[in-house]
Design a protein around this motif. Structure first.
Motif, short mmCIF file in Angstrom:
data_model
loop_
_atom_site.label_atom_id
_atom_site.label_comp_id
_atom_site.label_asym_id
_atom_site.label_seq_id
_atom_site.Cartn_x
_atom_site.Cartn_y
_atom_site.Cartn_z
N THR A 1 0.83 -1.22 0.00
CA THR A 1 0.00 0.00 0.00
C THR A 1 0.86 1.27 0.00
O THR A 1 0.47 2.29 -0.57
N LEU B 1 -2.45 -5.94 -3.14
CA LEU B 1 -3.71 -5.67 -3.82
C LEU B 1 -3.59 -5.96 -5.31
O LEU B 1 -2.54 -5.69 -5.90
N SER C 1 -6.86 -4.45 -11.16
CA SER C 1 -8.32 -4.46 -10.97
C SER C 1 -8.83 -3.24 -10.22
O SER C 1 -10.01 -3.14 -9.95
N CYS C 2 -7.90 -2.34 -9.88
CA CYS C 2 -8.26 -1.16 -9.08
C CYS C 2 -8.05 0.16 -9.82
O CYS C 2 -8.27 1.23 -9.27
N ARG D 1 -12.23 -2.21 -1.37
CA ARG D 1 -12.75 -3.13 -2.38
C ARG D 1 -12.30 -4.56 -2.14
O ARG D 1 -13.06 -5.51 -2.36
N PHE D 2 -11.06 -4.75 -1.69
CA PHE D 2 -10.50 -6.09 -1.58
C PHE D 2 -10.17 -6.51 -0.15
O PHE D 2 -9.36 -7.40 0.07
N ARG E 1 -9.79 3.34 -1.07
CA ARG E 1 -10.78 2.70 -1.94
C ARG E 1 -10.33 1.31 -2.38
O ARG E 1 -11.14 0.37 -2.44
N MET E 2 -9.06 1.18 -2.68
CA MET E 2 -8.55 -0.14 -3.11
C MET E 2 -8.63 -1.16 -1.97
O MET E 2 -9.06 -2.30 -2.18
N LEU F 1 -10.30 3.15 -9.79
CA LEU F 1 -10.47 3.91 -8.55
C LEU F 1 -9.50 5.09 -8.44
O LEU F 1 -9.57 5.87 -7.50
#
Length: 271
Positions: free
Chosen positions: A216, A262, A266-267, A251-252, A247-248, A270
């Motif tokens: 992150t 992450l 797929s993010c 979502r996961f 947000r990432m 965002l």
């Protein structure tokens, strides 16, 4: 023409950290990406076992060739380095690039939660201080900031005045913008900053999602870098990066293997 960004950090074969997290984000933001891997690593160090290929000689030869060919970049982002020799190579190259007016970002990747990462020796810290001295922007987490500043890490909350003391200690080593992430200040998670152009200190609180993903910090640094290079203000760039990471993670957050990081590709919607 898109701005050309060189990333100098490790590349993981399995795990979305360092280059494998940063390249998709900065590419999606419209930058032309180049890379100088400091190591090829089988997977995140946090798994406990890994294979590592030291690329020091490759780095040295690549830089020599690039200089002969007069390759140009608009910005450089540095991350993890695995030896004193590599730090010297990266430091000298960044000094050279800075004379060309190139913007240098440094994420002094070496520690978290009060401890140095597996495979990183404490003697690396003094060399990392030299590298942040070249940078226009540094983005350490709280643990890394403590190591660099020579101030003891505290596991609980610190006060705003203690954070200011920490940032002022870092200012002895860099004239650049200082962004300290993952700080627990006044009983709130915050990103804390000093912006030398304005002389402003500011803290930006955020709501922490109670899960921990590897990578992150790399995502935050990428988004922050991308917005700075678009000419956006420091505070706004930090806020956008904080929001993107949040947000990432949201979502996961139920993803089982969080050491894997992450799934960045797929993010991208965002950002």
């Amino acid at each position: 023409m898109p701005k050309r960004v060189l990333l100098i950090t490790d590349m993981a074969g399995q795990t979305k950290v360092a280059m494998t997290a940063m390249i998709p984000i900065l590419s999606h933001m419209g930058y032309s990406l180049f890379n100088l891997p400091t190591a090829l690593v089988s997977n995140n160090f946090a798994y406990g076992d890994y294979a590592l290929l030291d690329t020091t000689e490759y780095m040295r030869k690549s830089i020599s060739v690039w200089q002969k060919l007069d390759f140009r970049f608009d910005a450089v982002g540095t991350g993890i380095v695995i030896s004193h020799e590599q730090l010297e190579i990266v430091n000298e190259y960044c000094k050279f690039l800075k004379t060309k007016g190139i913007t240098i970002f440094s994420d002094p990747v070496m520690a978290d939660n009060g401890e140095l990462y597996n495979g990183i020796s404490e003697s690396i810290v003094s060399y990392m201080r030299e590298l942040i001295g070249v940078a226009d922007y540094i983005v350490p987490n709280y643990t890394e900031a403590c190591f660099l500043a020579g101030i003891p890490y505290q596991s609980g909350s610190i006060s705003s005045s203690q954070m200011r003391e920490l940032i002022d200690a870092l200012r002895k080593y860099t004239s650049g913008t200082i962004v300290v992430t993952s700080a627990f200040v006044d009983n709130k998670k915050q990103v804390c900053c000093y912006e030398p152009k304005s002389g402003e200190y500011f803290n930006l609180p955020y709501e922490e999602i109670p899960v921990s993903f590897s990578g992150t910090g790399d995502i935050f640094c990428s988004v922050f870098m991308g917005h700075i290079l678009k000419g956006e203000p420091v505070k706004q760039s930090i806020e956008v990066a904080m929001t993107a990471v949040g947000r990432m993670v949201e979502r996961f957050k139920t993803k089982e293997d969080k050491l894997e990081g992450l799934p960045v590709e797929s993010c991208l919607d965002l950002l």
